[in-house]
Write a protein that holds these residues in place. Structure first.
Motif, PDB file in Angstrom:
ATOM      1  N   PRO A   1       0.835  -1.211   0.000  1.00  0.00           N
ATOM      2  CA  PRO A   1       0.000   0.000   0.000  1.00  0.00           C
ATOM      3  C   PRO A   1       0.868   1.259   0.000  1.00  0.00           C
TER       4      PRO A   1
ATOM      5  N   THR B   1      -1.665   3.126   6.221  1.00  0.00           N
ATOM      6  CA  THR B   1      -1.659   3.329   4.774  1.00  0.00           C
ATOM      7  C   THR B   1      -2.180   4.728   4.467  1.00  0.00           C
TER       8      THR B   1
ATOM      9  N   SER C   1      -5.584  -1.224   1.764  1.00  0.00           N
ATOM     10  CA  SER C   1      -5.699   0.226   1.607  1.00  0.00           C
ATOM     11  C   SER C   1      -7.109   0.705   1.275  1.00  0.00           C
TER      12      SER C   1
END
Length: 427
Positions: free
Chosen positions: A298, A307, A373
């Motif tokens: 991510p 993230t 993410s």
């Protein structure tokens, strides 16, 4: 959003869908056993064939007398085709829209308000960013179909050779990895630790959002640029730090499509790119040896272990306000939003629209990066005017090029872009 499928590295090709023109004349009081046709337009490359075949068989078996007329549409020219169809006397019953297109049709009152049906469509499982793309004037005009987002795609062999044992989990670790890659490949003048074009504004969004900023903010019923805030400027400045640190050879006046960044990545001299699953799939197609030496992580946040927020590009499904089979269309969406079919989307490599269960997606590196993410994902401003930003002389692209080339200072570049954004969105 289109063109994000084609994932290699252990996942099947991804999918996108759009709805179509209806032919029946019943107003939509459900299925009384009379012959009816429910017309569904899904976009080319959207829904896997195995999904649509199973879905349509189950729906028709559960609704005797109903035939699903499934029409696959091309992305090229779809907005104009939908505009014509939605204002006709015989519109489609179910349609697929890019999630940046939804606000336009909702504002034109050509989509059915589904606010009262959200709970029946697994509304508690929708990602917040995808829900935002469906919201107009406080109402919901569809349900999320699928999404995908950008991750950092990298060469595992080059990381290992540079002594990088783990994927970066913060911006600082990311910068440190770039420095190690540069040092390990200093003898190769063609090497790039990170390929980052000057106008990759979708990647820029992650850095601005990670700083707590935004590109635009709602002011009552209107929108105005927000690029002149300290938070937005910090995001733009980090973008420049990545460009400068990596010494990327990417053009500063073009985006990731000019040239296609997967073509650069496939040449074997690039360690990382910020890209979509289909770009990795295309790179692997160009060089099959990449299949076993690529992975993804991510986009890292400035906060270690988190993230960065990512742009969730994808599609929504909606019912035209003029559909003559509205109840049947709702039943169709209810079935499609069930875990059975959402799992099939995830197995194909998509972030499912109406299920937070991504176990079927996170079975490989890039799928896991998407799954990790996506919950922190967002969308561009939900205003019909945003389409003019992307289709015209995008102020975000101009801002990046001006700042990266030194033509303008950070303050001047962001101020000029902010004024241009406010003018377009205010119009």
């Amino acid at each position: 959003m289109k063109g994000w499928r084609g994932l290699a590295v252990g996942a099947a090709a991804l999918a996108v869908a759009v709805a179509g023109c209806g032919t029946s004349t019943d107003k939509g009081s459900g299925n009384s056993g009379e012959p009816k046709t429910l017309t569904v337009w899904l976009m080319d490359g959207s829904a896997p064939t195995a999904l649509t075949e199973a879905l349509h068989k189950e729906f028709q078996d559960s609704n005797p007398g109903v035939t699903v007329k499934y029409d696959v549409q091309k992305w090229n020219g779809i907005q104009e085709k939908l505009t014509t169809a939605l204002t006709s006397n015989n519109p489609p019953d179910v349609i697929e829209l890019g999630n940046t297109q939804t606000a336009k049709f909702a504002a034109e009152e050509t989509l059915l308000d589904l606010s009262g049906d959200v709970s029946n469509l697994n509304g508690d499982q929708w990602l917040s960013g995808l829900k935002d793309s469906l919201t107009w004037d406080g109402k919901q005009y569809g349900l999320p179909f699928y999404a995908a987002n950008r991750t950092v795609i990298y060469r595992t062999d080059l990381f290992k050779a540079a002594g990088i044992e783990n994927a970066p989990k913060s911006r600082d670790e990311w910068i440190a990895a770039i420095e190690k890659l540069k040092a390990a490949n200093a003898a190769d003048p063609e090497f790039q630790a990170l390929y980052l074009p000057g106008q990759s504004w979708y990647a820029l969004l992650s850095f601005i959002w990670d700083e707590g900023g935004d590109v635009a903010k709602a002011q009552g019923s209107a929108w105005a640029g927000a690029l002149n805030t300290p938070e937005a400027k910090a995001g733009v400045d980090f973008y420049k730090k990545l460009v400068d640190t990596s010494a990327t050879k990417a053009p500063k006046d073009a985006d990731e499509a000019t040239p296609q960044q997967y073509e650069v990545f496939a040449k074997g001299k690039t360690a990382m790119m910020i890209g979509l699953p289909w770009e990795l799939g295309s790179a692997v197609k160009a060089d099959p040896t990449l299949k076993d030496k690529t992975a993804a992580f991510p986009i890292p946040s400035k906060t270690a272990g988190k993230t960065a927020p990512v742009f969730l590009g994808g599609s929504n499904l909606a019912i035209p306000a003029g559909s003559k089979n509205q109840d049947l269309a709702k039943a169709y969406l209810k079935l499609l939003s069930s875990k059975k079919y959402q799992d099939m989307l995830a197995e194909g490599g998509a972030v499912p629209g109406t299920s937070k269960d991504t176990a079927k997606l996170a079975t490989n590196s890039i799928g896991k990066a998407l799954a990790d993410s996506a919950p922190n994902g967002k969308v561009t401003p939900t205003t019909p005017s945003w389409a003019a930003v992307e289709a015209g002389q995008n102020p975000l692209k101009d801002m990046l090029t001006a700042y990266l080339t030194g033509a303008k200072s950070l303050d001047q570049a962001t101020a000029d872009a902010n004024a241009a954004l406010s003018k377009t969105l205010g119009g």
